[in-house]
Design a protein around this motif. Structure first.
Motif, PDB file in Angstrom:
ATOM      1  N   MET A  32       0.949  -1.232   0.069  1.00  0.00           N
ATOM      2  CA  MET A  32       0.001   0.093   0.025  1.00  0.00           C
ATOM      3  C   MET A  32       0.714   1.260  -0.047  1.00  0.00           C
ATOM      4  O   MET A  32       0.647   2.170  -0.633  1.00  0.00           O
ATOM      5  CB  MET A  32      -0.857  -0.053   1.095  1.00  0.00           C
ATOM      6  CG  MET A  32      -2.029  -1.293   1.302  1.00  0.00           C
ATOM      7  SD  MET A  32      -2.948  -1.193  -0.364  1.00  0.00           S
ATOM      8  CE  MET A  32      -3.742   0.300  -0.310  1.00  0.00           C
ATOM      9  N   GLU A  33       1.856   1.074   1.034  1.00  0.00           N
ATOM     10  CA  GLU A  33       3.002   2.381   0.746  1.00  0.00           C
ATOM     11  C   GLU A  33       3.614   2.528  -0.466  1.00  0.00           C
ATOM     12  O   GLU A  33       3.731   3.834  -1.034  1.00  0.00           O
ATOM     13  CB  GLU A  33       4.118   2.063   1.808  1.00  0.00           C
ATOM     14  CG  GLU A  33       3.625   2.175   3.158  1.00  0.00           C
ATOM     15  CD  GLU A  33       4.950   2.143   4.116  1.00  0.00           C
ATOM     16  OE1 GLU A  33       5.550   0.967   4.088  1.00  0.00           O
ATOM     17  OE2 GLU A  33       4.887   3.029   5.185  1.00  0.00           O
ATOM     18  N   CYS A  34       3.696   1.330  -1.457  1.00  0.00           N
ATOM     19  CA  CYS A  34       4.263   1.564  -2.684  1.00  0.00           C
ATOM     20  C   CYS A  34       3.435   2.327  -3.551  1.00  0.00           C
ATOM     21  O   CYS A  34       3.648   2.914  -4.611  1.00  0.00           O
ATOM     22  CB  CYS A  34       5.019   0.469  -3.013  1.00  0.00           C
ATOM     23  SG  CYS A  34       6.403  -0.266  -2.296  1.00  0.00           S
ATOM     24  N   LYS A  35       2.132   1.755  -3.399  1.00  0.00           N
ATOM     25  CA  LYS A  35       1.243   2.351  -4.361  1.00  0.00           C
ATOM     26  C   LYS A  35       0.710   3.674  -4.349  1.00  0.00           C
ATOM     27  O   LYS A  35       0.671   4.358  -5.168  1.00  0.00           O
ATOM     28  CB  LYS A  35      -0.045   1.412  -4.339  1.00  0.00           C
ATOM     29  CG  LYS A  35      -1.141   1.642  -5.254  1.00  0.00           C
ATOM     30  CD  LYS A  35      -2.385   0.711  -5.056  1.00  0.00           C
ATOM     31  CE  LYS A  35      -3.314   0.801  -6.169  1.00  0.00           C
ATOM     32  NZ  LYS A  35      -4.479  -0.090  -6.263  1.00  0.00           N
ATOM     33  N   LYS A  36       0.847   4.064  -2.935  1.00  0.00           N
ATOM     34  CA  LYS A  36       0.781   5.510  -2.505  1.00  0.00           C
ATOM     35  C   LYS A  36       1.963   6.272  -3.163  1.00  0.00           C
ATOM     36  O   LYS A  36       1.580   7.397  -3.621  1.00  0.00           O
ATOM     37  CB  LYS A  36       0.687   5.656  -1.240  1.00  0.00           C
ATOM     38  CG  LYS A  36       0.289   7.116  -0.815  1.00  0.00           C
ATOM     39  CD  LYS A  36       0.145   7.275   0.623  1.00  0.00           C
ATOM     40  CE  LYS A  36      -0.064   8.856   1.193  1.00  0.00           C
ATOM     41  NZ  LYS A  36      -0.211   8.978   2.641  1.00  0.00           N
ATOM     42  N   ALA A  37       3.007   5.927  -2.864  1.00  0.00           N
ATOM     43  CA  ALA A  37       4.338   6.708  -3.385  1.00  0.00           C
ATOM     44  C   ALA A  37       4.136   6.765  -4.984  1.00  0.00           C
ATOM     45  O   ALA A  37       4.601   7.744  -5.470  1.00  0.00           O
ATOM     46  CB  ALA A  37       5.561   5.811  -2.940  1.00  0.00           C
ATOM     47  N   LEU A  38       3.838   5.741  -5.464  1.00  0.00           N
ATOM     48  CA  LEU A  38       3.578   5.856  -6.998  1.00  0.00           C
ATOM     49  C   LEU A  38       2.663   6.737  -7.362  1.00  0.00           C
ATOM     50  O   LEU A  38       2.755   7.514  -8.578  1.00  0.00           O
ATOM     51  CB  LEU A  38       3.572   4.692  -7.728  1.00  0.00           C
ATOM     52  CG  LEU A  38       4.795   3.419  -7.615  1.00  0.00           C
ATOM     53  CD1 LEU A  38       4.399   1.935  -7.886  1.00  0.00           C
ATOM     54  CD2 LEU A  38       5.652   3.884  -8.811  1.00  0.00           C
ATOM     55  N   THR A  39       1.456   6.762  -6.701  1.00  0.00           N
ATOM     56  CA  THR A  39       0.338   7.680  -7.154  1.00  0.00           C
ATOM     57  C   THR A  39       0.849   9.036  -6.862  1.00  0.00           C
ATOM     58  O   THR A  39       0.468   9.995  -7.759  1.00  0.00           O
ATOM     59  CB  THR A  39      -0.781   7.412  -6.145  1.00  0.00           C
ATOM     60  OG1 THR A  39      -1.045   5.988  -6.276  1.00  0.00           O
ATOM     61  CG2 THR A  39      -1.944   8.144  -6.463  1.00  0.00           C
ATOM     62  N   GLU A  40       1.457   9.293  -5.658  1.00  0.00           N
ATOM     63  CA  GLU A  40       2.045  10.785  -5.381  1.00  0.00           C
ATOM     64  C   GLU A  40       2.915  11.089  -6.482  1.00  0.00           C
ATOM     65  O   GLU A  40       3.211  12.486  -6.511  1.00  0.00           O
ATOM     66  CB  GLU A  40       2.550  10.687  -4.005  1.00  0.00           C
ATOM     67  CG  GLU A  40       1.619  10.338  -2.747  1.00  0.00           C
ATOM     68  CD  GLU A  40       0.749  11.681  -2.438  1.00  0.00           C
ATOM     69  OE1 GLU A  40       1.237  12.742  -2.809  1.00  0.00           O
ATOM     70  OE2 GLU A  40      -0.356  11.624  -2.107  1.00  0.00           O
ATOM     71  N   ASN A  41       3.700  10.298  -7.221  1.00  0.00           N
ATOM     72  CA  ASN A  41       4.849  10.741  -8.167  1.00  0.00           C
ATOM     73  C   ASN A  41       4.593  10.540  -9.537  1.00  0.00           C
ATOM     74  O   ASN A  41       5.661  10.179 -10.187  1.00  0.00           O
ATOM     75  CB  ASN A  41       6.171  10.051  -7.334  1.00  0.00           C
ATOM     76  CG  ASN A  41       6.391  10.619  -6.006  1.00  0.00           C
ATOM     77  OD1 ASN A  41       7.065  11.683  -5.871  1.00  0.00           O
ATOM     78  ND2 ASN A  41       6.336   9.990  -4.903  1.00  0.00           N
ATOM     79  N   ALA A  42       3.243  10.408  -9.770  1.00  0.00           N
ATOM     80  CA  ALA A  42       2.981  10.166 -11.267  1.00  0.00           C
ATOM     81  C   ALA A  42       3.589   8.697 -11.730  1.00  0.00           C
ATOM     82  O   ALA A  42       3.886   8.877 -12.956  1.00  0.00           O
ATOM     83  CB  ALA A  42       3.487  11.209 -12.034  1.00  0.00           C
ATOM     84  N   GLY A  43       3.949   7.890 -10.936  1.00  0.00           N
ATOM     85  CA  GLY A  43       4.327   6.557 -11.616  1.00  0.00           C
ATOM     86  C   GLY A  43       5.837   6.337 -11.698  1.00  0.00           C
ATOM     87  O   GLY A  43       6.121   5.404 -12.200  1.00  0.00           O
ATOM     88  N   ASP A  44       6.597   7.394 -11.422  1.00  0.00           N
ATOM     89  CA  ASP A  44       8.094   7.393 -11.567  1.00  0.00           C
ATOM     90  C   ASP A  44       8.598   6.417 -10.362  1.00  0.00           C
ATOM     91  O   ASP A  44       8.537   6.999  -9.256  1.00  0.00           O
ATOM     92  CB  ASP A  44       8.455   8.640 -11.520  1.00  0.00           C
ATOM     93  CG  ASP A  44       9.828   8.803 -12.189  1.00  0.00           C
ATOM     94  OD1 ASP A  44      10.731   8.377 -11.196  1.00  0.00           O
ATOM     95  OD2 ASP A  44      10.366   9.152 -13.077  1.00  0.00           O
ATOM     96  N   ILE A  45       9.167   5.415 -10.718  1.00  0.00           N
ATOM     97  CA  ILE A  45       9.641   4.567  -9.577  1.00  0.00           C
ATOM     98  C   ILE A  45      10.776   5.120  -8.993  1.00  0.00           C
ATOM     99  O   ILE A  45      10.859   5.154  -7.701  1.00  0.00           O
ATOM    100  CB  ILE A  45      10.338   3.420 -10.302  1.00  0.00           C
ATOM    101  CG1 ILE A  45       9.261   2.452 -10.825  1.00  0.00           C
ATOM    102  CG2 ILE A  45      11.113   2.620  -9.275  1.00  0.00           C
ATOM    103  CD1 ILE A  45       9.373   1.138 -11.356  1.00  0.00           C
ATOM    104  N   ASP A  46      11.851   5.893  -9.558  1.00  0.00           N
ATOM    105  CA  ASP A  46      12.938   6.746  -8.969  1.00  0.00           C
ATOM    106  C   ASP A  46      12.465   7.586  -7.940  1.00  0.00           C
ATOM    107  O   ASP A  46      12.986   7.834  -6.926  1.00  0.00           O
ATOM    108  CB  ASP A  46      13.975   7.224  -9.879  1.00  0.00           C
ATOM    109  CG  ASP A  46      14.731   6.060 -11.035  1.00  0.00           C
ATOM    110  OD1 ASP A  46      14.937   4.941 -10.432  1.00  0.00           O
ATOM    111  OD2 ASP A  46      14.992   6.293 -11.981  1.00  0.00           O
ATOM    112  N   THR A  47      11.350   8.370  -8.433  1.00  0.00           N
ATOM    113  CA  THR A  47      10.929   9.600  -7.559  1.00  0.00           C
ATOM    114  C   THR A  47      10.296   8.935  -6.510  1.00  0.00           C
ATOM    115  O   THR A  47      10.335   9.372  -5.366  1.00  0.00           O
ATOM    116  CB  THR A  47      10.274  10.444  -8.475  1.00  0.00           C
ATOM    117  OG1 THR A  47      10.780  11.054  -9.425  1.00  0.00           O
ATOM    118  CG2 THR A  47       9.865  11.791  -7.690  1.00  0.00           C
ATOM    119  N   ALA A  48       9.480   7.887  -6.743  1.00  0.00           N
ATOM    120  CA  ALA A  48       8.602   7.072  -5.447  1.00  0.00           C
ATOM    121  C   ALA A  48       9.574   6.561  -4.462  1.00  0.00           C
ATOM    122  O   ALA A  48       9.284   6.636  -3.327  1.00  0.00           O
ATOM    123  CB  ALA A  48       7.810   6.385  -6.366  1.00  0.00           C
TER     124      ALA A  48
END
Length: 259
Positions: A20-36
């Motif tokens: 859930m934390e990873c999904k939220k991180a990706l949502t908050e950062n437009a799906g960019d893995i490095d930024t997430a």
């Protein structure tokens, strides 16, 4: 944008954070893995700050040793459950190895040391807190860097011993470390025992003998007490204790036999 299960999985594998934390991180950062991943790292630091005041009294001692260098590092968690967690155990092992390779002489210096993955010890600590959900503290560091024979020994996860011998073998040094872990002698040898300790023990023995042996001559009483005090001193000194790996001889005798 749509966050795919594969992207979430990739971020989880990289960071160790929950789904859930990873999904939220990706949502908050437009799906960019490095930024997430960077976002999760910052979240971990924030969590670490929030948990910093919570008591971390459990944990483990990790050791690392090579040639004439050995280190012990105490790292604390809040519960014994987390102390056995794979993430926590791996962190402890990585910190001990990093400490061994560095010249860090105290905890503050150790916090800045880089681990094998490029993170500093302090950054990795924050990441572990994010994973395990508890306060984690790198509490103590002990090291021996010498041209002598050294050994590090950890009994269970909570008792750690460093031994340095002038001469002897690594096998003997480890044996002495095991002895110290088992017997916890407060003093090294008789000359290290404080006079106040000896005087107090003598006072106690005199009081115990006052009634039972009062008919004996003073010289005899003094001899008896001297023998009792010598026994007490031996029980409280490393050199005087029977060596746990061979109770037929004292530690002092084992050391002398090994030169």
């Amino acid at each position: 944008m749509q966050i795919t299960a594969q992207t979430v999985k990739e971020l989880r594998e990289r960071t160790g954070a929950g789904m859930m934390e990873c999904k939220k991180a990706l949502t908050e950062n437009a799906g960019d893995i490095d930024t997430a991943a960077e976002w999760l790292r910052k979240q971990g630091l924030a969590k670490a700050d929030k948990k910093a005041s919570r008591v971390a009294a459990e944990g483990r001692i990790a050791m690392a040793q090579h040639a004439g260098k050995a280190v012990l590092v105490e790292i604390n968690s809040e519960t014994d459950f987390v102390a056995k967690d794979d993430n926590f155990v791996a962190f402890c092992s990585a910190v001990a190895q990093a400490a061994l390779k560095s010249d860090a002489g105290d905890i503050e210096a150790l916090k800045a040391v880089r681990l094998g993955n490029g993170e500093s010890v302090e950054e990795a600590r924050a990441a572990v807190i994010a994973k395990v959900g508890e306060n984690v503290q790198v509490r103590r560091l002990a090291r021996s860097d010498s041209a002598h024979t050294v050994a590090a020994y950890v009994h269970g996860a909570r008792i750690g011993v460093l031994v340095e011998l002038k001469g002897g073998s690594e096998e003997l040094a480890r044996g002495i470390a095991m002895h110290v872990a088992a017997m916890n002698p407060p003093y090294n040898k008789a000359s290290d025992v404080p006079a106040a300790f000896v005087a107090k023990e003598k006072e106690i023995e005199l009081a115990k003998m006052a009634e039972k042996d009062k008919s004996k001559p003073a010289a005899i009483l003094e001899k008896i007490i001297s023998g009792k005090i010598a026994k007490i001193v031996n029980e409280n000194t490393l050199y005087g204790q029977p060596y746990v790996l061979n109770t037929e001889q004292t530690v002092e005798a084992a050391l002398k036999a090994a030169g």
